[in-house]
Write a protein that holds these residues in place. Sequence first.
Motif, PDB file in Angstrom:
ATOM      1  N   LEU A   1       5.299  -5.826  -1.183  1.00  0.00           N
ATOM      2  CA  LEU A   1       6.674  -6.200  -1.041  1.00  0.00           C
ATOM      3  C   LEU A   1       6.529  -6.093   0.960  1.00  0.00           C
ATOM      4  O   LEU A   1       5.684  -4.692   1.135  1.00  0.00           O
ATOM      5  N   SER A   2       7.847  -6.562   1.301  1.00  0.00           N
ATOM      6  CA  SER A   2       8.285  -5.930   2.412  1.00  0.00           C
ATOM      7  C   SER A   2       9.591  -5.857   2.727  1.00  0.00           C
ATOM      8  O   SER A   2      10.418  -6.563   1.536  1.00  0.00           O
ATOM      9  N   ALA A   3       9.958  -5.008   3.637  1.00  0.00           N
ATOM     10  CA  ALA A   3      11.277  -4.830   3.883  1.00  0.00           C
ATOM     11  C   ALA A   3      11.918  -4.261   5.143  1.00  0.00           C
ATOM     12  O   ALA A   3      10.587  -4.721   6.520  1.00  0.00           O
ATOM     13  N   ASP A   4      12.588  -4.429   5.933  1.00  0.00           N
ATOM     14  CA  ASP A   4      13.043  -4.000   6.964  1.00  0.00           C
ATOM     15  C   ASP A   4      12.170  -2.018   7.385  1.00  0.00           C
ATOM     16  O   ASP A   4      12.155  -1.977   8.325  1.00  0.00           O
ATOM     17  N   LYS A   5      12.855  -1.436   6.091  1.00  0.00           N
ATOM     18  CA  LYS A   5      12.112   0.034   6.066  1.00  0.00           C
ATOM     19  C   LYS A   5      11.650   0.282   4.782  1.00  0.00           C
ATOM     20  O   LYS A   5      12.380  -0.141   3.744  1.00  0.00           O
ATOM     21  N   ILE A   6      11.311   0.974   5.017  1.00  0.00           N
ATOM     22  CA  ILE A   6      10.400   2.214   3.798  1.00  0.00           C
ATOM     23  C   ILE A   6      10.797   3.649   4.094  1.00  0.00           C
ATOM     24  O   ILE A   6      11.210   4.324   4.802  1.00  0.00           O
ATOM     25  N   VAL A   7      11.547   3.756   2.571  1.00  0.00           N
ATOM     26  CA  VAL A   7      11.440   5.951   2.995  1.00  0.00           C
ATOM     27  C   VAL A   7       9.995   6.066   1.494  1.00  0.00           C
ATOM     28  O   VAL A   7      10.339   5.928   0.666  1.00  0.00           O
ATOM     29  N   ILE A   8       9.680   7.038   2.218  1.00  0.00           N
ATOM     30  CA  ILE A   8       9.058   7.774   1.523  1.00  0.00           C
ATOM     31  C   ILE A   8       9.037   8.890   0.517  1.00  0.00           C
ATOM     32  O   ILE A   8       9.006  10.340   1.361  1.00  0.00           O
ATOM     33  N   ALA A   9       8.790   8.656  -0.721  1.00  0.00           N
ATOM     34  CA  ALA A   9       9.551  10.091  -1.273  1.00  0.00           C
ATOM     35  C   ALA A   9       8.761  10.341  -2.793  1.00  0.00           C
ATOM     36  O   ALA A   9       8.728  10.706  -3.705  1.00  0.00           O
ATOM     37  N   THR A  10       7.625  10.772  -2.189  1.00  0.00           N
ATOM     38  CA  THR A  10       6.192  10.427  -3.270  1.00  0.00           C
ATOM     39  C   THR A  10       5.796  11.835  -3.605  1.00  0.00           C
ATOM     40  O   THR A  10       5.125  12.351  -4.157  1.00  0.00           O
ATOM     41  N   GLY A  11       7.014  13.213  -3.769  1.00  0.00           N
ATOM     42  CA  GLY A  11       5.859  14.855  -4.073  1.00  0.00           C
ATOM     43  C   GLY A  11       5.556  14.768  -3.143  1.00  0.00           C
ATOM     44  O   GLY A  11       4.504  14.882  -2.159  1.00  0.00           O
ATOM     45  N   ALA A  12       4.794  15.390  -4.044  1.00  0.00           N
ATOM     46  CA  ALA A  12       3.268  16.135  -4.100  1.00  0.00           C
ATOM     47  C   ALA A  12       2.341  15.231  -3.225  1.00  0.00           C
ATOM     48  O   ALA A  12       1.307  15.078  -3.197  1.00  0.00           O
ATOM     49  N   TRP A  13       3.002  14.130  -3.415  1.00  0.00           N
ATOM     50  CA  TRP A  13       1.009  13.128  -3.125  1.00  0.00           C
ATOM     51  C   TRP A  13       1.517  12.470  -2.022  1.00  0.00           C
ATOM     52  O   TRP A  13       1.452  11.162  -2.086  1.00  0.00           O
ATOM     53  N   SER A  14       2.639  12.604  -1.297  1.00  0.00           N
ATOM     54  CA  SER A  14       3.092  11.986   0.158  1.00  0.00           C
ATOM     55  C   SER A  14       1.730  12.593   1.349  1.00  0.00           C
ATOM     56  O   SER A  14       2.145  11.705   2.527  1.00  0.00           O
ATOM     57  N   ARG A  15       1.156  12.896   1.193  1.00  0.00           N
ATOM     58  CA  ARG A  15       0.343  13.652   2.081  1.00  0.00           C
ATOM     59  C   ARG A  15      -0.738  13.000   2.656  1.00  0.00           C
ATOM     60  O   ARG A  15       0.049  12.173   4.038  1.00  0.00           O
TER      61      ARG A  15
END
Length: 412
Positions: free
Chosen positions: A241-255
Amino acid sequence: MTTSIIVIGAGVVGASTALALQKDGHQVTLVDRDSPCSGASFGNAGAIVNGSCVPTAMPGTIFDVMSMLSQPLSPLSIKASYFPKILPWLMRFILQSRTRAVDDNSKHLHALSKTAVASWQKLTANSEISCLLRQTGWLKVYESDKSFDGTKKSRELVDKIGTPYEILNASQIHDLEPNLAPIFKRGFYQKDSLSIINPDRLVKGMVELFVAEGGTYKQFEVKTIKTTSDKVEISDHKNSLSADKIVIATGAWSRTLAKQLGDSIPLDTERGYHLMMPESTKKLLNRPVLNGENSFVLSPMETGLRMTSQVEFAGLKAKPNYKHIRNLLPAVKRMLPKVDTSEQSVWLGFRPSIPDSLPVIGFSTRSDRVLYAFGHHHLGMTLGAITGLTIADLVAKRQTAFSLTPYQANRF
Ligand SMILES: Cc1cc2nc3c(=O)[nH]c(=O)nc-3n(C[C@H](O)[C@H](O)[C@H](O)COP(=O)(O)OP(=O)(O)OC[C@H]3O[C@@H](n4cnc5c(N)ncnc54)[C@H](O)[C@@H]3O)c2cc1C
């Protein structure tokens, strides 16, 4: 201007962010590898603690940690094989317990939490899910003067910041919670806090609202993220998928996702457990109550009384050890003599934790197409709504209510 935005992670932070961005008119896709609310947001204690300002690392924490590790019913444990992995995190954590760092962390935590309740009210206004939030307050109770006196430094911090609270005596505790055993001498009560009677239903309700308003939900595990000058692409090698922006909100798996984007964040997990008691027990308490002697919380949920407890350092992959939480049942019975402690279900969740007790909120270091919203440790339910609204302000280039410098990814 309408922007296409992908929010990765459908826990409380991702769902709040997707809703807040959608309210601004953006074209939003929410992606999770699972169904909504399958991470830490599912099974927590449901307290929204307005004005929370006490970081986890406090002066003297090192001595508290050492003494806790030697107690039989300790709320803290470290899996021996994980010790070498968590050691760098623990070293950073200890550095954050210096007075100056504690004062700064407290101030920055408060900048986020002081509008926790108002942010939840704003985000859920005019929707059916607002009935899952109750104005109950947040209560901590202590049997002995020793355990109450052990919280002196936290209270001094709360006084310094100015968060309102009341100190209660035994009869005032009884007035609020008549079913508690008459063993608690002192209470600490924050009247203006909220509680969530079903965190799972709240987050799922937010996602349903988002979809009903035209948002898209996609289920796949994001493995790679690539940014170019005009877009950002996420994929799992099959879907992309592609977009103008993304937000990473994957909690403990974000590192690992942030690492791909060039940001090295000291994020680990403080694992925590819950145990549900029968539905009939939910009427025994009026609000979440923390037992100061044994560090567990009893929360009346719409499905029964929930006991939450424990900080276990064992990473994201080790099997659950439910012994920790089951061992606390005699203390639950002592606290609430009428309770039926028969176990309905048990659960393990992964708090996303950073040593300074502050989340990462803001743009990634290398690209303004990528935003971060993770690391909310013990306070993700409290801070979910304000985080989502703040990300929406950033995307819209509106002035944020507070400086975002303390939460930047490049602070480490
Ligand atoms: C026992 C316990 C009690 C707690 N009590 C409270 C409390 O009373 N009050 C409070 O404020 N906070 C509390 N918390 C903390 C709170 O639950 C967390 O801070 C919060 O839920 C974190 O939300 P999140 O959205 O960041 O993460 P999560 O809810 O964990 O959501 C992350 C999501 O990302 C998804 N995901 C991960 N990796 C990928 C990928 N690569 N691709 C796609 N999707 C992915 C996961 O499937 C998950 O759905 C408690 C936590 C625990 C464990």
